[in-house]
Motif scaffolding. Structure first.
Motif, mmCIF file in Angstrom:
data_model
loop_
_atom_site.group_PDB
_atom_site.id
_atom_site.type_symbol
_atom_site.label_atom_id
_atom_site.label_comp_id
_atom_site.label_asym_id
_atom_site.label_seq_id
_atom_site.Cartn_x
_atom_site.Cartn_y
_atom_site.Cartn_z
ATOM 1 N N ARG A 103 -92.046 -53.468 11.360
ATOM 2 C CA ARG A 103 -93.005 -53.106 12.412
ATOM 3 C C ARG A 103 -92.668 -51.747 13.033
ATOM 4 O O ARG A 103 -93.553 -50.927 13.280
ATOM 5 N N PHE A 104 -91.395 -51.539 13.329
ATOM 6 C CA PHE A 104 -90.978 -50.263 13.927
ATOM 7 C C PHE A 104 -91.210 -49.119 12.944
ATOM 8 O O PHE A 104 -91.739 -48.071 13.308
ATOM 9 N N LEU A 105 -90.821 -49.347 11.683
ATOM 10 C CA LEU A 105 -90.953 -48.280 10.679
ATOM 11 C C LEU A 105 -92.418 -47.926 10.450
ATOM 12 O O LEU A 105 -92.780 -46.746 10.363
ATOM 13 N N SER A 106 -93.270 -48.952 10.367
ATOM 14 C CA SER A 106 -94.682 -48.623 10.099
ATOM 15 C C SER A 106 -95.341 -47.976 11.315
ATOM 16 O O SER A 106 -96.376 -47.333 11.187
ATOM 17 N N SER A 107 -94.681 -48.076 12.495
ATOM 18 C CA SER A 107 -95.196 -47.360 13.673
ATOM 19 C C SER A 107 -94.618 -45.949 13.761
ATOM 20 O O SER A 107 -94.793 -45.263 14.775
ATOM 21 N N GLY A 108 -93.852 -45.557 12.745
ATOM 22 C CA GLY A 108 -93.341 -44.180 12.702
ATOM 23 C C GLY A 108 -91.975 -44.008 13.350
ATOM 24 O O GLY A 108 -91.450 -42.891 13.426
ATOM 25 N N VAL A 109 -91.373 -45.116 13.822
ATOM 26 C CA VAL A 109 -90.022 -45.024 14.401
ATOM 27 C C VAL A 109 -89.019 -44.980 13.243
ATOM 28 O O VAL A 109 -89.129 -45.759 12.292
ATOM 29 N N HIS A 110 -88.064 -44.044 13.311
ATOM 30 C CA HIS A 110 -87.027 -43.958 12.278
ATOM 31 C C HIS A 110 -85.907 -44.941 12.629
ATOM 32 O O HIS A 110 -85.717 -45.269 13.799
#
Ligand code: NHO
Length: 367
Positions: free
Chosen positions: A107-114
């Motif tokens: 979820r974090f990654l697909s929101s652009g969070v590294h």
């Protein structure tokens, strides 16, 4: 200078070392202004609500004195909202053991969070989660993910594997000593140059525990699962579809009757009754001119993974290992039987934090 926002969940042994290394790095960075916007432990958090950044020189006392009502933002909703509202790129650093946090990586990654992390859970639990993490990262606008410290702490193990594969080499086999705890135990129980003053196995375990080399309950090291998780990560990155870290043979060093011991103390007290069995294993190796070590092995061609005790020639690199060092040998088509070897300290907060910070720097270089 571009500004990058860093959120740190987990500030225990590795987390503390990481924050101190990050602070030193931020002060000398010429390309980025690093603004740390969240530091949290299980029950407390400090937050820079206006994204101006926390003071990394005083974070520990700030966190300790933060009112007990300042709970970590609820995970994942509030945390995700806070991070994705930052006015620039965000790197999430997960320094916890938490499987629940790891389950939210996609979820974090697909929101652009590294994401950078030493937490093995996301990469060594179900294969579905592993795949979801990498596909979220590879999707359009997905965040970068790096987890070097999940295998061999700060040693360049995963980056070496990636370089070998990316340059067209073929991985034949990877094997070695992947646990600092097991390394220390066997280097003291069955040393290369016996002095005659060796201790029984149970005493070596007790000593390793006193020195802080084992988990609080040594069964968490002796069951082999930590090594199995590391092998699962290597196997998956080598292309094998390992479904779970328990889907291949793992030799546990916990005697069956002691599996149900109710405390670490009860376990250690009972372990001495089984010293004779470990002595037999040690003597059998010695009679062949070898020493016994606890290793992990991955045969890519055969698709086989195993974790357990094996004898090694006294002249071998594995036999010559010292202290709690790790050694990882990559047998590849290009390097042949002589292997490419990575060796050195493979456990401890400072070297693990170094692996996490080097991953964070990799993200910065790609922004
Ligand atoms: P600690 O000291 O228990 O710290 C965990 C922190 O996370 C605490 O601050 C806790 O409050 C916080 N926390 C837990 N759940 C939370 C939640 N839901 N929300 C917010 N905060 C939460 O653990 P460590 O030692 O600092 O370890 C942190 C991570 O690094 C773990 O995932 C661990 O597996 C990983 N790691 C540690 C080491 C090490 O040496 N300590 C290594 C690798 C990875 O290379 C090392 C290794 O493999 C050692 C191994 N035992 C061996 O080879 O012998």
């Amino acid at each position: 200078m571009s500004k990058v926002y860093v959120a740190i969940i987990g500030a225990g042994g590795v987390g503390k070392s990481f924050i101190s290394q990050l602070n030193a790095y931020a002060l000398r960075s010429k390309n980025h202004i690093i603004s740390t916007i969240l530091i949290s432990r299980s029950s407390k958090a400090i937050l820079s609500k206006d994204y101006s950044g926390l003071n990394l020189a005083t974070w520990e006392s700030d966190l300790a004195s933060s009112s007990s009502s300042v709970k970590p933002p609820s995970f994942p909703e509030e945390t995700l909202k806070f991070l994705t509202s930052a006015p620039g790129p965000v790197i999430l650093v997960d320094n916890t053991f938490s499987g629940a946090i790891a389950a939210e990586y996609p979820r974090f990654l697909s929101s652009g969070v590294h994401l950078v992390t030493p937490n093995k859970k996301g990469f060594s639990s179900s294969l579905d989660l592993f795949k979801a993490i990498y596909s979220a990262s590879k999707a359009q606008n997905g965040g970068y993910v790096f987890h070097e410290a999940t295998v061999g702490a700060g040693l360049p193990v995963l980056s070496t594997l990636k370089d070998l594969i990316d340059t067209g080499d073929e991985i034949v086999k990877i094997e070695g000593v992947f646990s600092g705890t097991m390394s220390y135990l066997f280097n003291s129980f069955a040393p290369l140059s016996p002095s005659g003053a060796e201790k029984p196995f149970s005493a070596c375990v007790a000593e390793a525990r006193e020195l802080g080399y084992t988990e609080p309950d040594p069964r968490d090291d002796l069951n082999g699962l930590d090594v199995a998780r590391k092998l699962t990560i290597l196997a998956r990155l080598s292309g094998l579809q390992v479904s779970e870290p328990t889907s291949f043979p793992i030799q546990s060093l916990i005697p069956k009757p002691l599996e149900s011991a109710t405390s670490a103390e009860e376990f250690l007290a009972g372990l001495a009754d089984f010293d004779g069995e470990m002595d037999k294993v040690k003597t059998a190796a010695e009679s062949k001119g070898a020493v016994v070590r606890y290793v992990g092995s991955l045969d890519v061609g055969k698709g086989e993974v195993s974790v357990g005790l094996r004898n090694f020639d006294r002249g071998s690199a594995v036999a010559g290992l010292k202290g709690s060092d790790n050694i990882i040998s990559f047998y590849t088509k290009r390097y042949g039987e002589r292997a490419m070897i990575v060796q050195g300290a493979g456990a401890g907060a400072e070297v693990t934090a170094m692996g996490v910070l080097s991953d964070l720097i990799k993200v910065l270089e790609r922004l």
